[in-house]
Design a protein around this motif. Sequence first.
Motif, PDB file in Angstrom:
ATOM      1  N   UNK A  92       0.841  -1.203   0.000  1.00 49.98           N
ATOM      2  CA  UNK A  92       0.000   0.000   0.000  1.00 49.98           C
ATOM      3  C   UNK A  92       0.877   1.254   0.000  1.00 49.98           C
ATOM      4  N   UNK A  93       1.965   1.219   0.752  1.00 51.20           N
ATOM      5  CA  UNK A  93       2.881   2.369   0.769  1.00 51.20           C
ATOM      6  C   UNK A  93       3.452   2.620  -0.621  1.00 51.20           C
ATOM      7  N   UNK A  94       3.774   1.528  -1.321  1.00 53.25           N
ATOM      8  CA  UNK A  94       4.341   1.681  -2.668  1.00 53.25           C
ATOM      9  C   UNK A  94       3.312   2.284  -3.620  1.00 53.25           C
ATOM     10  N   UNK A  95       2.059   1.872  -3.459  1.00 59.93           N
ATOM     11  CA  UNK A  95       1.003   2.432  -4.321  1.00 59.93           C
ATOM     12  C   UNK A  95       0.855   3.927  -4.050  1.00 59.93           C
ATOM     13  N   UNK A  96       0.863   4.305  -2.766  1.00 67.12           N
ATOM     14  CA  UNK A  96       0.739   5.738  -2.437  1.00 67.12           C
ATOM     15  C   UNK A  96       1.947   6.504  -2.975  1.00 67.12           C
ATOM     16  N   UNK A  97       3.130   5.921  -2.829  1.00 69.63           N
ATOM     17  CA  UNK A  97       4.339   6.602  -3.309  1.00 69.63           C
ATOM     18  C   UNK A  97       4.315   6.749  -4.829  1.00 69.63           C
ATOM     19  N   UNK A  98       3.848   5.698  -5.514  1.00 70.45           N
ATOM     20  CA  UNK A  98       3.823   5.732  -6.982  1.00 70.45           C
ATOM     21  C   UNK A  98       2.770   6.682  -7.523  1.00 70.45           C
ATOM     22  N   UNK A  99       1.584   6.608  -6.920  1.00 76.61           N
ATOM     23  CA  UNK A  99       0.440   7.279  -7.547  1.00 76.61           C
ATOM     24  C   UNK A  99      -0.059   8.478  -6.759  1.00 76.61           C
ATOM     25  N   UNK A 100       0.492   8.699  -5.553  1.00 77.20           N
ATOM     26  CA  UNK A 100      -0.025   9.817  -4.763  1.00 77.20           C
ATOM     27  C   UNK A 100       1.095  10.610  -4.098  1.00 77.20           C
ATOM     28  N   UNK A 101       2.276  10.541  -4.684  1.00 77.98           N
ATOM     29  CA  UNK A 101       3.436  11.172  -4.040  1.00 77.98           C
ATOM     30  C   UNK A 101       3.214  12.671  -3.814  1.00 77.98           C
TER      31      UNK A 101
END
Lengths: 323, 322
Positions: free
Chosen positions: A272-281
């Motif tokens: 989930x952290x990776x998704x936030x970093x990728x798409x919501x940085x």
Amino acid sequence: MKTLTYREAVREAMREEMRKNEYIFLMGQDVGPYGGEHRVSGDLHSEFGEWRVKDAPISEQGIIGCALGASITGCRAIAEIPFMDFIMLPMDQICNQIAKYLYTFGGQASVPLVIRTAMGGYIRAAEQHSQCLEAWFIHIPGLKVVIPSTPYDVKGLLKTAIRDNNPVIFVEHKYLYGMKGEIPEEEYTIPLGVADIKKEGNDVSVIATSYMVHKALNVANKLEKEGISVEVVDPRTLVPLDKETILKSVEKTSRAIIVHEAPLRGGIGGEIAAIIADEGFEYLDAPIKRIGAKDAPIPFPSVLEDFILPSEVGIEKTIKELL
Amino acid sequence: MNNIKLNKELILSLYETMLKIRLFEKTQERVFKTEQEGFTHVYTGEEAIAAGVCANLNKDDYITSTHRGHGHMIAKGGNMKKMMAELYGRLTGYCKGKSGSLHIADFSIGVLGANGIVGAGIPIATGAGYSIKLRGTSQVVACFFGDGAVTQGTFHEGVNMAAAWNLPVIYVIENNLYMVGTKTERVCKVCKNYAVKAQGYGMPGEDIDGNDVIEVYTATKKAVERARSGKGPALLNCMTYRHSTHFVGDLDVRDKQEIEYWKARDPIKRIEEKMLKEKIITEDKIKSCRDKIQGMVDEAVEFARKSPVPKPEVALEDVFVE
């Protein structure tokens, strides 16, 4: 509305679906007249009889393989693995067989089965009866993974899982079985892949799963009195994952903490952290934080188990550090 | 050779099935080396088992199969064109060309899948038997696996459950004496007379000559009748020998004399000799039968060669179904 425990909600979902379709059956150790190791199946055996509520031997590969064989030949199986720790025994059947059956044979056979299992600690059950292994299954294409936190969710999601034509790993929580909640009198289902905002807030998003949702809510309620507004997001299903709701929440609060009970390393929090970093940085005003169990097995006495597993104190501390 | 009298048509049909498998596999060995990718395990030498077992099954009966599964497919009535196309990785194959030699299945004729994990099909077959019981039909399941699978936990679990619940499953051990390159007797004390194991689970078991198609047919007939009438599972231990290495191109460490011994007991040679002796067939008829079947296999190869290769995006299909 009526009040049911999480355990009763699971049973009611099975009962309702089994009444609709005579080829749905429940199989597992002690699910019959005994009523289930966590008393979940209860009186289902007396209503549905020997072949629809089937006591199985202590043979996890046999149970899961049998559920698969039945599900590709006209039935819908619900297999119960009473402790998620035991799910390691039938991993070949789950990951090499069930998850790949549809794909391997070019779409010839779908596998409409649910594996219900109970994870979780805080019950002083030691290393082999306390683990949370949900992250293992999100890594295997072909499996859906559901992880409900409330009686309302567990009933609506289980009904959907039973009707789904794909295999579903349905992860209940032992600590939650006795938890009460409001449930509508009328029939309802909850779609897979739709997260639920368990509490709205503006300062920080806490994305929590299963029992951790309740810990996050306790902290959120406490901090509200101190003027800190915490949003608690429950993904409810990990595959499919409702990224949009998570990202929208982070867009609003600019801060994200993910809380799960499983060990931090390799847990769903990393995904989930990776998704936030990728798409919501660009939404973020602070680093993404993850809270999980310390990377050790789960010891049994409270003084040790409570040290290993996530705590409300820990969640509160992380929130305050982030603000 | 077993002396039980079967009618002529039945013997000829068993022979034809065996020959289909043999010629398919001999052709596959040849084309695999130059025209296909991956790995392939052929069934040559073991044809009597698939043919003898499946001749007792109806179209809607089930089988579970193994990594050495081409013979089971053919004996259950599989389409050789779709099989060969799968081996070539073509879109027209049974699995859209995704899974190849290890994983052929045809659910429309009850083939619930060849399986790359040794012993994994055993509880799946048990589950198909459970489903038959729950749905109240008179179908049966034949579950094929090798001697190497008997040491898996799935054997113990799957067979015990079928016995406990009287499920209509016939467990068929294709006992070819070897795992990959190691003799099973090096790792298992009781590995030739597996029928004794059946007794331990409370089901009938029989050790039979797996290279005698008539003996396989007859033993299966008894087990199938028993299963269909609700009396539960049975175990058939069929002694046999694979002519090929574990997979085509693998190292052969087996004793040459042993190979010769078993080739002299080749199931197809034996049934041909029997049929000639009993004047069920003539040399000319054998030749025309072989030519006819080779023609079918060649057509299957041509079909595969001309079939389209899947687009890469096919790799993303069928992960989930609606």
